[in-house]
Design an enzyme around this catalytic site. Structure first.
Site, PDB file in Angstrom:
ATOM      1  N   LYS A 122      11.312 -29.562  18.462  1.00  0.00           N
ATOM      2  CA  LYS A 122      11.810 -29.836  17.103  1.00  0.00           C
ATOM      3  C   LYS A 122      12.034 -31.342  16.934  1.00  0.00           C
ATOM      4  CE  LYS A 122      12.805 -27.305  14.197  1.00  0.00           C
ATOM      5  NZ  LYS A 122      12.021 -26.672  13.100  1.00  0.00           N
ATOM      6  N   ILE A 136      22.382 -20.953  11.461  1.00  0.00           N
ATOM      7  CA  ILE A 136      22.297 -20.556  10.051  1.00  0.00           C
ATOM      8  C   ILE A 136      22.688 -19.088   9.898  1.00  0.00           C
ATOM      9  CG2 ILE A 136      20.800 -20.472   8.019  1.00  0.00           C
ATOM     10  CD1 ILE A 136      18.947 -22.464   9.577  1.00  0.00           C
ATOM     11  N   ALA A 164      22.526 -26.573  11.478  1.00  0.00           N
ATOM     12  CA  ALA A 164      22.979 -25.976  12.742  1.00  0.00           C
ATOM     13  C   ALA A 164      22.765 -24.467  12.634  1.00  0.00           C
ATOM     14  CB  ALA A 164      24.431 -26.346  12.984  1.00  0.00           C
TER      15      ALA A 164
HETATM   16  P1  NAD Z   1      12.196 -17.368  10.872  1.00  0.00           P
HETATM   17  O1  NAD Z   1      11.611 -16.951  12.181  1.00  0.00           O
HETATM   18  O2  NAD Z   1      12.966 -16.360  10.091  1.00  0.00           O
HETATM   19  O3  NAD Z   1      11.061 -17.944   9.915  1.00  0.00           O
HETATM   20  C1  NAD Z   1      10.014 -18.769  10.393  1.00  0.00           C
HETATM   21  C2  NAD Z   1       8.746 -18.387   9.661  1.00  0.00           C
HETATM   22  O4  NAD Z   1       7.690 -19.231  10.156  1.00  0.00           O
HETATM   23  C3  NAD Z   1       8.311 -16.935   9.915  1.00  0.00           C
HETATM   24  O5  NAD Z   1       8.039 -16.261   8.692  1.00  0.00           O
HETATM   25  C4  NAD Z   1       7.046 -17.076  10.760  1.00  0.00           C
HETATM   26  O6  NAD Z   1       6.082 -16.049  10.515  1.00  0.00           O
HETATM   27  C5  NAD Z   1       6.528 -18.445  10.312  1.00  0.00           C
HETATM   28  N1  NAD Z   1       5.668 -19.062  11.328  1.00  0.00           N
HETATM   29  C6  NAD Z   1       5.928 -19.177  12.664  1.00  0.00           C
HETATM   30  N2  NAD Z   1       4.898 -19.779  13.272  1.00  0.00           N
HETATM   31  C7  NAD Z   1       3.979 -20.063  12.307  1.00  0.00           C
HETATM   32  C8  NAD Z   1       2.703 -20.677  12.326  1.00  0.00           C
HETATM   33  N3  NAD Z   1       2.139 -21.111  13.473  1.00  0.00           N
HETATM   34  N4  NAD Z   1       2.031 -20.822  11.158  1.00  0.00           N
HETATM   35  C9  NAD Z   1       2.575 -20.364   9.984  1.00  0.00           C
HETATM   36  N5  NAD Z   1       3.778 -19.764   9.910  1.00  0.00           N
HETATM   37  C10 NAD Z   1       4.464 -19.610  11.070  1.00  0.00           C
HETATM   38  O7  NAD Z   1      13.090 -18.673  11.194  1.00  0.00           O
HETATM   39  P2  NAD Z   1      14.269 -19.300  10.321  1.00  0.00           P
HETATM   40  O8  NAD Z   1      15.551 -18.874  10.912  1.00  0.00           O
HETATM   41  O9  NAD Z   1      13.997 -19.070   8.882  1.00  0.00           O
HETATM   42  O10 NAD Z   1      14.098 -20.848  10.649  1.00  0.00           O
HETATM   43  C11 NAD Z   1      13.476 -21.716   9.721  1.00  0.00           C
HETATM   44  C12 NAD Z   1      13.516 -23.127  10.270  1.00  0.00           C
HETATM   45  O11 NAD Z   1      14.875 -23.516  10.471  1.00  0.00           O
HETATM   46  C13 NAD Z   1      12.798 -23.302  11.610  1.00  0.00           C
HETATM   47  O12 NAD Z   1      12.040 -24.495  11.543  1.00  0.00           O
HETATM   48  C14 NAD Z   1      13.927 -23.443  12.617  1.00  0.00           C
HETATM   49  O13 NAD Z   1      13.550 -24.278  13.691  1.00  0.00           O
HETATM   50  C15 NAD Z   1      15.000 -24.087  11.766  1.00  0.00           C
HETATM   51  N6  NAD Z   1      16.364 -23.797  12.241  1.00  0.00           N
HETATM   52  C16 NAD Z   1      16.803 -22.501  12.278  1.00  0.00           C
HETATM   53  C17 NAD Z   1      18.106 -22.239  12.694  1.00  0.00           C
HETATM   54  C18 NAD Z   1      18.665 -20.824  12.683  1.00  0.00           C
HETATM   55  O14 NAD Z   1      19.820 -20.630  13.081  1.00  0.00           O
HETATM   56  N7  NAD Z   1      17.926 -19.825  12.220  1.00  0.00           N
HETATM   57  C19 NAD Z   1      18.946 -23.307  13.086  1.00  0.00           C
HETATM   58  C20 NAD Z   1      18.457 -24.616  13.014  1.00  0.00           C
HETATM   59  C21 NAD Z   1      17.166 -24.846  12.584  1.00  0.00           C
END
Ligand code: NAD
Length: 242
Positions: free
Chosen positions: A144, A170, A168
């Site tokens: 990341k 979520i 952070a």
């Molecule tokens: P999530 O897994 O619910 O959603 C991620 C989406 O990305 C999914 O729909 C997946 O199919 C898609 N995806 C994955 N690889 C892919 C690819 N190669 N090509 C196209 N699509 C692809 O995750 P989230 O919780 O919604 O997280 C969203 C963002 O927030 C991410 O970048 C994550 O690193 C960041 N983040 C999340 C959290 C958390 O607590 N959930 C915390 C900090 C940062």
């Protein structure tokens, strides 16, 4: 001249955060499509694809006339093979940037992570001026951080303006990771133990506020000729009211 309306593409728009961003855009009447490897919703135009496939990205950016990309895609934390993180979060970011520049996209908002400055030690009162740690906590956070660096270095290059947000943990409607993880710890009986002296702090972000922050970041990335239907000023008060 009438200002041109922004055309949004949410990469990872089938996911937890991406879906909330789509809903916020729809609620204010914006034009939005989703790019993802899976389709979970059917109320907006959907484009299937993997962000490591630059030619597919270029095809979709061009076809949709995308002016603003909101890139939320990432493999979830906890993958067995760490190479997937570098493939998607580093190579994928490179492909998104390159295709965006080739297609003439003007804005790119990236969902990074607070974990980019985490090395396993205490993190107190850090802000975005803090350097990346010498050694990241794990491959996810390292990938990341590398992805975020690429996105920010691309700012102002090839007609593209970029910004990264660092949420952070979520929580909120549609979460499939955080509450599930807490519940599994409870089921395994791991809640009988306390780590620390009850003064440990952790930072959490409500998904609705995070979605709104992405829209505000996109709005603030440029001045006319591009406008959205709901420009607003980023202030502490406006974020508190979210
Ligand atoms: P999530 O897994 O619910 O959603 C991620 C989406 O990305 C999914 O729909 C997946 O199919 C898609 N995806 C994955 N690889 C892919 C690819 N190669 N090509 C196209 N699509 C692809 O995750 P989230 O919780 O919604 O997280 C969203 C963002 O927030 C991410 O970048 C994550 O690193 C960041 N983040 C999340 C959290 C958390 O607590 N959930 C915390 C900090 C940062």
């Amino acid at each position: 001249m009438t200002p041109k309306k922004e055309v949004y593409l949410v990469i990872g728009g089938s996911g937890f955060v991406g879906r909330h961003i789509v809903e916020h855009l729809l609620a204010r009447g914006d034009v939005v499509s989703v790019f993802d490897i899976v389709q979970r919703h059917h109320d907006v135009d959907f484009y299937s694809g993997d962000i490591t496939d630059e030619s597919r990205l270029l095809e979709v950016f061009t076809k949709t006339g995308t002016t603003c990309i909101i890139h939320t895609a990432s493999p979830p934390h906890g993958a067995k093979d760490p190479s997937i993180y570098y493939k998607v979060n580093v190579d994928g970011c490179k492909a998104v940037i390159s295709a965006a520049q080739a297609a003439g996209v003007q804005k790119l908002v990236y969902t990074s992570s607070a974990g980019v400055v985490f090395d396993g030690g205490d993190v107190v009162n850090l802000d975005e001026r803090a350097p990346f740690p010498e050694k990241s906590f794990d491959a996810y956070n390292d990938s990341k951080a590398q992805g975020e660096k690429l996105i920010l270095e691309a700012n102002g290059k090839g007609g593209l303006l970029t910004v990264a947000l660092r949420p952070a943990g979520i929580f909120g409607e549609g979460d499939r990771q955080m509450m599930v993880g807490l519940y599994q710890a409870y089921q395994r009986g791991q809640t009988h133990f306390q780590v620390g002296d009850n003064n440990n702090l952790f930072d959490y972000t409500y998904v609705g506020n995070l979605a709104r922050a992405h829209l505000i970041a996109a709005d603030k990335l440029s001045s006319p000729p591009f406008t959205s239907s709901s420009q607003e000023t980023l202030t502490t008060d406006s974020l508190k009211a979210a």
